[in-house]
Design a protein around this motif. Structure first.
Motif, PDB file in Angstrom:
ATOM      1  N   ALA A 380       0.771  -1.035   0.026  1.00  0.00           N
ATOM      2  CA  ALA A 380       0.142   0.042  -0.160  1.00  0.00           C
ATOM      3  C   ALA A 380       0.897   1.228   0.019  1.00  0.00           C
ATOM      4  N   GLU A 381       1.997   1.057   0.830  1.00  0.00           N
ATOM      5  CA  GLU A 381       2.833   2.255   0.713  1.00  0.00           C
ATOM      6  C   GLU A 381       3.539   2.404  -0.637  1.00  0.00           C
ATOM      7  N   ARG A 382       3.751   1.194  -1.072  1.00  0.00           N
ATOM      8  CA  ARG A 382       4.487   1.552  -2.396  1.00  0.00           C
ATOM      9  C   ARG A 382       3.700   2.231  -3.306  1.00  0.00           C
ATOM     10  N   GLY A 383       2.400   1.790  -3.307  1.00  0.00           N
ATOM     11  CA  GLY A 383       1.439   2.495  -4.333  1.00  0.00           C
ATOM     12  C   GLY A 383       1.320   3.900  -3.955  1.00  0.00           C
ATOM     13  N   LEU A 384       1.404   4.198  -2.843  1.00  0.00           N
ATOM     14  CA  LEU A 384       1.001   5.720  -2.451  1.00  0.00           C
ATOM     15  C   LEU A 384       2.324   6.317  -2.809  1.00  0.00           C
ATOM     16  N   GLU A 385       3.403   5.924  -2.705  1.00  0.00           N
ATOM     17  CA  GLU A 385       5.003   6.563  -3.234  1.00  0.00           C
ATOM     18  C   GLU A 385       4.977   6.764  -4.705  1.00  0.00           C
ATOM     19  N   MET A 386       4.466   5.649  -5.433  1.00  0.00           N
ATOM     20  CA  MET A 386       4.455   5.544  -6.875  1.00  0.00           C
ATOM     21  C   MET A 386       3.765   6.688  -7.385  1.00  0.00           C
ATOM     22  N   ALA A 387       2.529   6.927  -6.925  1.00  0.00           N
ATOM     23  CA  ALA A 387       1.457   7.887  -7.571  1.00  0.00           C
ATOM     24  C   ALA A 387       2.140   9.274  -7.295  1.00  0.00           C
ATOM     25  N   LEU A 388       2.458   9.505  -5.921  1.00  0.00           N
ATOM     26  CA  LEU A 388       2.814  10.817  -5.428  1.00  0.00           C
ATOM     27  C   LEU A 388       4.288  11.515  -5.994  1.00  0.00           C
TER      28      LEU A 388
END
Length: 502
Positions: A380-388
């Motif tokens: 989930a944190e990876r998805g957040l980081e990827m988008a931001l």
């Protein structure tokens, strides 16, 4: 207005993007090498190195580049040529701008470069303006207004609209010359210089009230100061937007601030700090005298414009955000075309969305299968980081926030809104993005990521129910884990889950 294509043409297939392109930009302040991987719509940045040589301030009384300036430039350029060779660059383009263009002995430097096999394209001021504007259009296709590229020796302006570059002009008003004007002691010298320039290009009046797209290292550095000052929640300077009155406020801020504090601004190059007041001064004069609208920073400019210049019209029409997220999805995902199929499958749940949201949702779906290699507790944190923090263009901070929420939810971050995103999006926008994520997660659990189950099923909202219609042959796929995600998605819509067999 031209419509961006969300679909890939043959020119952007992986096979068509083999090879590396490099641009060497010999500017008044710096010399830079950028290596791009591929030749398609949006090739990836592979390498970027900048050296502050300051050619624009190293001329003698006759206007010649000094011998030590030429020697320093040659040393850097020979290194860049060697690096490009080692990186298997198949297309190297070297360009020079105002400092070389205006030097009386420019042929000395250009001749030495030709001797080592590095021919240089000497750009006119009009060339610079057009290429900078094309760089902006490459990253912000729907941009409309005025582009300003502030260098050390010159200021280029270009009007853009309808995905085209219109009028262009170049003025000898780079930050080095602005410094000379401001140091002359003549009150109002910069104001008069800007007024004279604008009067000579009356077409700039057509941009009154429209956005002003800021290109160049000095203005990007200025934007970083404003980001620090306003505590902007993202460290991404591209597409950072300021209201026009911020320009004058930055002039006042830089007049009183301790310059040592500016070294604490993230990603601030120390060599840029002395030029910040001059960059702010000319920006403030331009905004005031031309009546310009909001200020939009573009990380893309002349170098990216050189690549965009060579693309055919069909390739230019490809949406840069969709092209980049699709390529990332294909590179890191497990199943080809998974993102496009997943987006089509969940689309009936979001029929009333704007075209902007549909586009962001597609980008999120294209990245929906990229987290599988990460540890489950950190997906989930990876998805957040990827988008931001991903190197995306064609997307504003609000869109990044929506994409981040969708991917966070999709990768198992829970059903709630991510609190750190509320400074980028409204709660309602984040709740909708969370529903995207739950729908993506549901589709992936049902299908295991393969195409068949999604192609033979559909989802829809019907009179208080969120219905999954499943093919008879796939009935066994609807097990407890799938039913759980079906319930989560239905709850997010305020509906009851229902499964039907076709």
């Amino acid at each position: 207005m031209a419509v961006l294509s969300l679909f890939r043409s043959e020119e952007t297939s992986p096979a068509a993007q083999d090879g590396r392109t490099a641009v060497i930009d010999i500017g008044s302040n710096s010399i830079r090498l950028v290596v791009f991987d591929g030749h398609g719509r949006l090739p990836a940045f592979l390498f970027n190195e900048k050296v502050m040589v300051g050619l624009g301030g190293r001329r003698d009384e006759n206007g010649d580049l000094k011998d030590d300036a030429i020697a320093d430039a040659m040393e850097i350029l020979q290194r860049f040529r060697s690096l490009a060779t080692a990186m298997n660059v198949t297309d190297l383009r070297a360009v020079a701008t105002a400092a070389v263009r205006e030097a009386s002995n420019r042929d000395d430097l250009l001749g030495q470069l030709a001797d080592i096999g590095m021919p240089v394209r000497l750009l006119s001021g009009g060339d610079e303006a057009k290429l900078a504007a094309m760089g902006v259009l490459s990253a912000i296709p729907e941009a409309e207004g005025l582009v300003g590229d502030l260098g050390g020796g010159s200021l280029e302006l270009a009007r853009i609209g309808g995905r085209e570059v219109k009028e262009c002009v170049s003025f000898p008003l780079g930050v080095l010359r602005v410094a000379e004007l401001r140091a002359s002691g003549k009150k109002g010298a910069l104001k008069r210089a800007v007024a004279k320039a604008l009067k000579s290009a009356e077409w700039i009046g057509k941009c009154e009230g429209q956005p002003f797209y800021l290109v160049g290292g000095s203005w990007r550095a200025l934007a970083r100061v404003d980001m620090q000052r306003t505590r902007f929640p993202l460290p991404i300077v591209h597409h950072y937007t300021m209201q026009p009155e911020r320009a004058a406020k930055l002039v006042r801020l830089l007049a009183r601030i301790d310059k040592s504090k500016l070294t604490c601004v993230p990603s601030m190059a120390s060599q840029r700090i002395p030029n910040l007041p001059d960059g702010a001064a000319i920006l403030s004069q331009l905004v005031k005298q031309a009546g310009l609208g909001e200020l939009v920073v573009s990380a893309y400019g002349l170098r990216e414009g050189l690549l965009y210049e060579r693309l055919d019209e069909d390739t230019r029409k490809i949406d840069p955000l969709i092209a980049a997220t699709r390529e990332e999805g294909e590179r890191q995902g497990r199943f080809p075309e998974h993102g496009d199929l997943l987006n089509r499958w969940i689309a009936p749940l979001f029929v009333d969305e704007s075209d902007t949201d549909k586009r962001i949702r597609l980008a999120a779906c294209l990245l929906a299968d990229t987290g599988w290699r990460a540890h489950p507790e950190f997906r989930a944190e990876r998805g957040l980081e990827m988008a931001l923090h991903g190197n995306w263009v064609g997307i504003e901070s609000n869109g990044r926030g929506k994409m981040a929420q969708a991917l966070f939810t999709n990768f198992g971050g829970g059903v709630g809104v991510v609190e750190e995103l509320v400074n980028l999006c409204s709660t309602q926008e984040l709740e909708q993005a969370a529903r995207w994520g739950l729908a993506m997660r549901f589709g992936q659990r049902l299908s295991g990521g393969v195409a068949g189950p999604l192609e033979l099923s559909n989802v829809a909202v019907e009179e208080g129910r969120l219905v999954l219609a499943l093919d008879q042959g796939d009935a066994e796929l609807y097990s407890q884990p799938v039913a759980k995600r079906h319930r989560q998605l239905a709850d997010a819509f305020g509906k009851e889950p229902e499964m039907r067999l076709l």
